[in-house]
Design a protein around this motif. Structure first.
Motif, PDB file in Angstrom:
ATOM      1  N   ASP A   1       1.028  -1.396  -0.559  1.00  0.00           N
ATOM      2  CA  ASP A   1      -0.330   0.171   0.142  1.00  0.00           C
ATOM      3  C   ASP A   1       0.734   1.141   0.250  1.00  0.00           C
ATOM      4  O   ASP A   1       1.773   1.779   0.947  1.00  0.00           O
TER       5      ASP A   1
ATOM      6  N   SER B   1       0.201   2.277  -4.499  1.00  0.00           N
ATOM      7  CA  SER B   1      -0.278   0.827  -4.240  1.00  0.00           C
ATOM      8  C   SER B   1       0.519  -0.326  -5.578  1.00  0.00           C
ATOM      9  O   SER B   1       0.308   0.572  -6.355  1.00  0.00           O
TER      10      SER B   1
ATOM     11  N   TYR C   1     -10.141 -12.374  -4.687  1.00  0.00           N
ATOM     12  CA  TYR C   1      -9.841 -10.810  -3.983  1.00  0.00           C
ATOM     13  C   TYR C   1     -10.005 -11.430  -2.169  1.00  0.00           C
ATOM     14  O   TYR C   1     -10.962 -12.726  -1.944  1.00  0.00           O
TER      15      TYR C   1
ATOM     16  N   ASN D   1      -3.904  -2.562  -1.473  1.00  0.00           N
ATOM     17  CA  ASN D   1      -5.267  -2.466  -0.801  1.00  0.00           C
ATOM     18  C   ASN D   1      -6.320  -1.582  -1.173  1.00  0.00           C
ATOM     19  O   ASN D   1      -6.341  -0.455  -1.676  1.00  0.00           O
ATOM     20  N   ILE D   2      -7.636  -2.170  -1.699  1.00  0.00           N
ATOM     21  CA  ILE D   2      -8.694  -1.370  -2.989  1.00  0.00           C
ATOM     22  C   ILE D   2      -9.601  -0.968  -1.976  1.00  0.00           C
ATOM     23  O   ILE D   2     -10.933  -0.518  -2.311  1.00  0.00           O
TER      24      ILE D   2
ATOM     25  N   LYS E   1     -10.930   2.036   0.445  1.00  0.00           N
ATOM     26  CA  LYS E   1     -10.423   3.182   0.537  1.00  0.00           C
ATOM     27  C   LYS E   1     -10.804   4.243   2.707  1.00  0.00           C
ATOM     28  O   LYS E   1     -11.764   3.431   2.612  1.00  0.00           O
TER      29      LYS E   1
ATOM     30  N   ARG F   1      -7.705  -7.393  -1.300  1.00  0.00           N
ATOM     31  CA  ARG F   1      -6.362  -7.603  -2.378  1.00  0.00           C
ATOM     32  C   ARG F   1      -6.824  -8.679  -2.836  1.00  0.00           C
ATOM     33  O   ARG F   1      -7.485  -9.048  -2.857  1.00  0.00           O
TER      34      ARG F   1
ATOM     35  N   GLU G   1      -9.273  -4.150   4.784  1.00  0.00           N
ATOM     36  CA  GLU G   1      -8.766  -4.618   3.247  1.00  0.00           C
ATOM     37  C   GLU G   1      -9.252  -5.668   2.821  1.00  0.00           C
ATOM     38  O   GLU G   1     -10.647  -6.553   2.916  1.00  0.00           O
TER      39      GLU G   1
ATOM     40  N   ILE H   1     -16.310  -0.083  -4.481  1.00  0.00           N
ATOM     41  CA  ILE H   1     -15.024  -0.544  -5.295  1.00  0.00           C
ATOM     42  C   ILE H   1     -15.273  -1.506  -6.501  1.00  0.00           C
ATOM     43  O   ILE H   1     -16.612  -2.027  -6.852  1.00  0.00           O
ATOM     44  N   ASP H   2     -14.607  -1.191  -7.255  1.00  0.00           N
ATOM     45  CA  ASP H   2     -14.103  -1.299  -8.728  1.00  0.00           C
ATOM     46  C   ASP H   2     -13.543  -2.773  -8.209  1.00  0.00           C
ATOM     47  O   ASP H   2     -12.200  -2.968  -7.875  1.00  0.00           O
ATOM     48  N   VAL H   3     -14.036  -3.676  -9.328  1.00  0.00           N
ATOM     49  CA  VAL H   3     -13.060  -5.403  -9.576  1.00  0.00           C
ATOM     50  C   VAL H   3     -12.950  -5.597 -10.373  1.00  0.00           C
ATOM     51  O   VAL H   3     -14.217  -4.949 -11.405  1.00  0.00           O
TER      52      VAL H   3
END
Length: 291
Positions: free
Chosen positions: A92, A121, A186, A127-128, A130, A288, A286, A178-180
């Motif tokens: 990160d 990162s 994950y 870590n996505i 925020k 990830r 987290e 969150i965008d994946v």
């Protein structure tokens, strides 16, 4: 008879005196510098070198000699026992206070610290989530409170954590979008703590379904606590992946891994409620990528 007693006393005094002489002759003249009983020139300094062709990877190299070496990477995990060189991975972006603590003869120790700035990162393992550290108002603003019950359950944001208190079978959640990426694995985790909770549920969900204010949310549970299921009672402290007992609806097992069929936006939702929930706190949230 008197002569015999005197001779015994003389022998006793002689033995005591001899022991005293031996005792003091074995002591160093001084307990100060140069007696070899402890180190006076410990060196805990170290260098940090980026590892070429490896994202966010660094080599820590100690400069001095010592009996034991301990490192603190500034991630909140504290010191761990290591060697003279350590290759570390910091996925990160952020500023890390790296500390090196050495111990020498006589238990003498010395610690040296220096800051390491990680600018970007890691694209895979970063870590996505925020605001997962809840450090300040900017972190808190990344989360939206989902009001499910009219009252009786409340999330509060603290410096370094968020806490949920609930009673009367009420519940409340916090969430963020969150965008994946499709078919990418994950792992979700967080530190949870609390004590005295009973008749309590705590669920972490990751779903494409958007939360709606005033409505319950129960989509795609990944992990959690459940006092009826045998976790969340007494004193809890640690990673949710270790202390939780709620099954993962994606894999029908106890797991913190998720994979999505399509790329796009999902919602990470953390919900808690109960009848006797004096408090569950979370920190270091987290999510990830692992491949």
């Amino acid at each position: 008879m008197n002569l015999h007693i005197k001779l015994k006393n003389i022998a006793r005094f002689f033995t005591l005196g001899l022991a005293t002489v031996v005792l003091f002759s074995c002591q160093p003249e001084e307990w100060g510098d140069g007696n070899g009983l402890y180190d006076t020139d410990l060196d805990a300094s170290f260098t940090i070198t980026p590892v070429s062709d490896s994202n966010n990877t660094y080599l820590l190299s100690a400069n001095g000699s010592y009996i034991s070496s301990n490192w603190d990477l500034g991630t909140g995990a504290g010191f761990y026992s290591g060697g003279g060189t350590e290759e570390i991975f910091l996925p990160d972006a952020g500023t890390y206070s790296i500390s090196h603590k050495v111990v020498g003869k006589g238990g003498v120790s010395e610690t040296t610290s220096q800051e390491l700035e990680v600018e970007v990162s890691d694209p895979v393992a970063g870590n996505i989530v925020k605001g997962g550290l809840f450090e300040d108002a900017d972190d808190h603003a990344e989360w939206t409170v989902l009001n499910i019950s009219d009252s009786g359950a409340y999330w509060t944001f603290n410096e370094g954590s968020a806490t949920i208190v609930a009673s009367g079978w009420n519940q409340q959640a916090i969430y963020q979008a969150i965008d994946v990426v499709a078919d990418k694995e994950y792992k979700i985790d967080m530190v949870v703590s609390g004590e005295g909770n009973d008749e309590t549920w705590f669920e972490v969900m990751a779903s494409t379904v958007e939360p709606i204010q005033g409505q319950d949310y129960a989509n795609d549970v990944v992990m959690g606590l459940n006092t009826w299921g045998g976790c969340g009672t007494g004193t809890i402290s640690g990673l949710l992946s270790s202390v939780g007992c709620v099954g993962n609806s994606y894999s029908d097992s106890i797991s913190n891994s998720v994979t999505f069929d399509t790329s796009g936006t999902i919602y990470l939702v953390i919900k808690c409620g109960g009848n006797q929930t004096p408090g569950i706190s979370i920190s270091r949230v987290e999510m990830r990528g692992s491949n």
